[in-house]
Design an enzyme around this catalytic site. Structure first.
Site, PDB file in Angstrom:
ATOM      1  N   GLY B 234     -10.783   3.515   7.503  1.00 37.31           N
ATOM      2  CA  GLY B 234      -9.873   3.888   5.695  1.00 37.31           C
ATOM      3  C   GLY B 234     -10.375   2.934   4.814  1.00 37.31           C
ATOM      4  O   GLY B 234     -10.450   2.092   4.941  1.00 37.31           O
ATOM      5  N   HIS B 235      -9.334   3.230   3.698  1.00 36.95           N
ATOM      6  CA  HIS B 235      -9.544   1.951   2.674  1.00 36.95           C
ATOM      7  C   HIS B 235      -8.807   0.552   3.145  1.00 36.95           C
ATOM      8  O   HIS B 235      -7.771   0.661   3.971  1.00 36.95           O
ATOM      9  CB  HIS B 235      -9.785   2.306   1.299  1.00 36.95           C
ATOM     10  CG  HIS B 235      -8.023   2.931   0.821  1.00 36.95           C
ATOM     11  ND1 HIS B 235      -7.774   3.483  -0.209  1.00 36.95           N
ATOM     12  CD2 HIS B 235      -7.407   3.564   1.818  1.00 36.95           C
ATOM     13  CE1 HIS B 235      -6.581   3.787  -0.397  1.00 36.95           C
ATOM     14  NE2 HIS B 235      -5.971   3.702   1.160  1.00 36.95           N
ATOM     15  N   SER B 236      -9.842  -0.053   3.011  1.00 38.67           N
ATOM     16  CA  SER B 236      -9.243  -1.370   3.351  1.00 38.67           C
ATOM     17  C   SER B 236      -8.910  -2.143   4.696  1.00 38.67           C
ATOM     18  O   SER B 236      -7.747  -3.334   4.966  1.00 38.67           O
ATOM     19  CB  SER B 236      -7.732  -1.897   2.039  1.00 38.67           C
ATOM     20  OG  SER B 236      -7.764  -1.593   1.102  1.00 38.67           O
TER      21      SER B 236
END
Lengths: 340, 340, 340
Positions: B234-236
């Site tokens: 997922g993002h980050s």
């Protein structure tokens, strides 16, 4: 087409008006004039009263005033009827001028290679096979006869597909297996994956499914087996014949799966184990060890389905069990301190 | 190649006939004349009696009449031997005429860009990197030196790959993260994902794996980490160094995963948590909260593996426990009604 | 842009110096000069003391000396601010000369079709929609207005996308559903999947997500629903409006999912069931049966989340429970043999 002609082509007995026209298939609840529908089991037969279908495929024992095609396996007969009533357009033979075909590739004259497909050196495509746009066949890949590869499929170097294989969009056949050797500092070093993938005849592979090439030797998917979407098949796995693998199942490296196995959605299979013929694993089952033929299993770690159902029914009562146990402990001698 | 030469190149001691010819590697059970095989641990050594291999890589303590290369880490030595005996063809430098390279892209002269690849504005490809057919590099994407991007890989705008990065077919690096803000009517509004993905040196990314760009800042995969197929990052998310992530693992946004972690197949990691260095999570584990360094965990929600093994062994006996509890309740005072 | 102008465009009240310049957005811990950040909830407000941001979006109740934009929904306001401060370049109208567009396709003049995209016969692309490189639209596929299809997306024959639909890289819309009829010998026969997929307005579809076409009729994703990466949607599934489906969720065929549902990561949904409006399923939940509206569920098989949390807390104590039960059995009559 009139129903009588369809009955002839399917080899089915006809009951009722054979002159009714059927133009397509439809689900029982959405069928309108000209629709052929089917009833796979007696429990759906009541819905026939309300259907707008022109005709129905049923088992002989199901009574209905609708014009009927009689079959002991209505679902199978329906499958054949769909193919007759909804023939798919066959792309013409030949190579689209925008496709990139290596001069050393070998394509049957009757094969179709669509726009922007890539066919590598010494790759082979058999008679009547259809290669859709944006498919990539690496060097030495082989595709048999009457295959259908949808757009975005990747077949890596040296991998072999048999005849009548269907591959849905975006599937990857023959990417490197996940093989690394760890050194003393804990770093991973890639082990080149020099094996291949062999897909036997009549296999279907779902969209965005990955089947890894073997480290050594081959990964093999047996004749007639069907894989759904987003499935992971690790390197050197052997899958038997007529096995069904539902979406998002993962099979770790070197596992062996038998014939006529059913793995439901999101099942996980550990590496280096053996699943016997005819095993059924229900959804999300985690399989850490060998499974004998014919077993029906569930849960993680997998246990017999019946036991799992019973234990799962008790699971929500665990807090109650604990309370009752504590009450007993107190009652037993009146002095047991609460161990909570 | 004769075994003595291979021993020299690997820096291994030789035992037995150094003049035997080895032409390739093979698994111990499938090895024929000319094959080099290996025995990673003593428990497989018994199989050496039946192998048809010409030579074997073994630990010095393993006794065998076969010509042998001696190594304290036979698997690692084998990895290096495969690379020597099965060198992969290196595509020639240059850009295929059918590739679409933006005039403002910057390609090293020694890089290879295959048929129908797309390289966007200001994208960069370093020395000796290989871009296979149908790869897409969006604008400002960067690929370092000695990278290998297989067909169908997508690298989104501004994402950066280090050196010696391998990406298997169909992986997607830098698609938008799953970020939406809800309004008072319950509708979702997209939050533009303006961060990037950074892949450090020596990372390998599996087929059909997705690594989302950060909402802000960056998603980062640390040096030497290996991701298998169909993994979701997922993002980050930050993943440390020398970590191994098996197939179908999912890591939710903003999680931080340490160095030398092992996440087995189908593990799920919740967002905004921290997994310490050296953690091992067995297959299908669900991780809802922080995990201290070195922990070995299983189950969902994840608990220490030892506890999970013990509790899992009791789980199939829950109906029996309930029966026994009920029997006790009846016996205790002779009047307790069955609470079932 | 100065903060006052941004406040005007967002329709927000301003607190503090409206003349400060903001050039971009950043997370609260990574914000430097010129950065706008946000605090979604009061619990993060303490971090504002240490941030280097130039300005912040906060709820009116949050006190901070930083120049502030006031909003009752800071996250939503932030989403809109990102779009203003980080406008994405819009590719120019027109068709790249390397794209393969069938003469019978219908493209709006303002649409963009990138390099090496394929648009089939009678396919339609609406006004201002962007088709990135390596997208394939099969014949009769329809894409509405203001859509964004990223590279590697495949849209199969006859499938329809509404307006403002975003599809991330590599997603597959309309591959064949997993439908086979078994014959008496246990072999599977393909049931042609003659339905389509309909994607309503304002839907976003994640990277490498697969949405299968219906066997008959349609698979439908409702207005405003968001699907994350690597999701599997089976044939004939209906998903309602404003529903969020996290990564690696699998929904089996013919399931019906309501409005405003949230399915967290790796959830599995069995076929032919109904999930009511507003249901929340936590990560890895397995849903085997209908779920009433508004339920919050967990575990496999799914039970109410509160019960699951309590039972999960007892699960690690099962060996202890068994020991205590055995102790009671021994104590009860002094003669009970250990049944272990």
């Amino acid at each position: 087409m009139i129903l009588r002609e369809l009955a002839d082509r399917l080899g089915c007995a006809l009951r009722g008006d054979g002159g009714v026209v059927v133009t397509g298939v439809a689900p029982i609840d959405g069928a309108g004039p000209g629709s052929l529908t089917f009833v796979a089991s007696a429990k759906w037969a009541a819905r026939l009263k309300a259907t707008g279908a022109a005709a129905v495929i049923v088992a002989p024992s199901v009574e209905t005033p609708l014009p009927s095609l009689l079959s002991d396996n209505p679902y199978l007969t329906f499958a054949r009827a769909v193919a007759i009533l909804h023939p798919r357009a066959v792309p013409p033979a030949g190579v689209h001028p925008s496709a990139q075909v290596h001069p050393a590739a070998v394509l049957a004259e009757s094969a179709h290679v669509g726009p922007l497909a890539v066919v590598g050196a010494r790759a082979r495509v058999g008679a009547r096979s259809v290669i859709h746009p944006h498919v990539v066949l690496y060097e030495d890949a082989q595709v048999g006869e009457d295959c259908l590869l949808h757009s975005g499929v990747q077949v890596r170097e040296g991998c072999r597909l048999g005849n009548r294989v269907i591959v849905q969009n975006g599937a990857v056949i023959g990417a490197d297996g996940f093989g690394f050797a760890k050194d003393a500092e804990g770093r991973y070093h890639k082990i080149l994956q020099v094996g291949i993938v062999v897909i036997e005849d009549d296999v279907e592979i779902g969209a965005l499914t990955a089947i890894d090439r073997a480290a050594l030797g081959e990964t093999r998917i047996g004749r007639g087996t069907k894989l759904d979407n987003l499935v992971q098949i690790g390197h050197s796995v052997k899958v038997g014949r007529d096995t069904a693998v539902a979406a998002q199942v993962g099979v770790a490296g070197s596992a062996t799966i038998g014939d006529r196995v059913i793995l439901a959605g999101q099942v996980g299979v550990a590496g280096h184990l053996k699943i016997g013929d005819g095993v059924i694993a229900t959804a999300q089952t985690g399989i850490p060890a060998d499974v004998p033929p014919g077993a029906v299993i569930s849960g993680y770690p997998a246990i017999p389905n019946r036991e799992w159902l019973k234990s799962s029914a008790v699971f929500p009562r665990l807090p109650e069990l604990l309370r009752r146990l504590r009450a007993l402990e107190k009652g037993l001698d009146g002095r047991t301190p609460d161990r909570e």
